[in-house]
Design a protein around this motif. Structure first.
Motif, PDB file in Angstrom:
ATOM      1  N   GLN A  38       0.777  -1.246   0.179  1.00  0.00           N
ATOM      2  CA  GLN A  38       0.090   0.018  -0.058  1.00  0.00           C
ATOM      3  C   GLN A  38       0.813   1.266   0.033  1.00  0.00           C
ATOM      4  O   GLN A  38       0.554   2.277  -0.945  1.00  0.00           O
ATOM      5  CB  GLN A  38      -0.711  -0.081   1.124  1.00  0.00           C
ATOM      6  N   HIS A  39       1.842   1.294   0.831  1.00  0.00           N
ATOM      7  CA  HIS A  39       2.606   2.455   0.773  1.00  0.00           C
ATOM      8  C   HIS A  39       3.418   2.862  -0.367  1.00  0.00           C
ATOM      9  O   HIS A  39       3.938   3.937  -0.663  1.00  0.00           O
ATOM     10  CB  HIS A  39       3.731   2.563   2.030  1.00  0.00           C
ATOM     11  N   LEU A  40       3.372   2.050  -1.313  1.00  0.00           N
ATOM     12  CA  LEU A  40       4.382   1.861  -2.451  1.00  0.00           C
ATOM     13  C   LEU A  40       3.336   2.240  -3.947  1.00  0.00           C
ATOM     14  O   LEU A  40       3.500   2.593  -4.887  1.00  0.00           O
ATOM     15  CB  LEU A  40       5.101   0.882  -2.920  1.00  0.00           C
ATOM     16  N   ALA A  41       2.091   1.533  -3.513  1.00  0.00           N
ATOM     17  CA  ALA A  41       1.085   1.678  -4.568  1.00  0.00           C
ATOM     18  C   ALA A  41       0.864   3.126  -5.262  1.00  0.00           C
ATOM     19  O   ALA A  41       0.737   3.492  -6.435  1.00  0.00           O
ATOM     20  CB  ALA A  41      -0.290   1.046  -4.110  1.00  0.00           C
ATOM     21  N   ALA A  42       0.955   4.121  -4.148  1.00  0.00           N
ATOM     22  CA  ALA A  42       0.524   5.585  -4.689  1.00  0.00           C
ATOM     23  C   ALA A  42       1.425   6.106  -5.646  1.00  0.00           C
ATOM     24  O   ALA A  42       1.338   7.130  -6.264  1.00  0.00           O
ATOM     25  CB  ALA A  42       0.266   6.289  -3.623  1.00  0.00           C
TER      26      ALA A  42
END
Length: 101
Positions: A38-42
């Motif tokens: 999640q912290h890299l998806a953006a």
């Protein structure tokens, strides 16, 4: 200590080209897209995995294609260059070369 494998390879890609990457890595090569943490998806980009092969594509704002660096993927059933099925590769603007042993 000895290197016993590779966790993944990380390649740079241009902003907003995830659909093109998906058409090549998932649509043509058959690698399955996996969810990024999640912290890299953006941050954009996409990750693909199959049979122990892991390719992570990360977006770079000032992307410039590498002139020589590349992964050398070995595939089992890419059609011969003179076969009509090979048009799938050329349709997305990619070239093929015979395997060099």
């Amino acid at each position: 200590m000895a290197v016993i494998g590779m966790g993944h390879i990380h390649l740079a890609m241009p902003v907003g080209q995830e659909d093109i990457a998906r058409s090549f890595y998932e649509g043509l090569l058959g690698l399955k897209e996996v969810a990024k943490p999640q912290h890299l998806a953006a941050l954009g980009g996409c990750w693909f995995e199959t049979n122990g092969v892991r390719i992570h594509l990360g977006v770079e704002d000032d992307f410039s294609p590498a002139s020589k660096a590349h992964p050398g993927l070995v595939v089992s059933d890419l059609p011969p260059r003179d076969c009509a099925g090979c048009s799938r590769v050329s349709d997305i603007g990619r070239r093929t070369r015979p395997r060099v042993s």
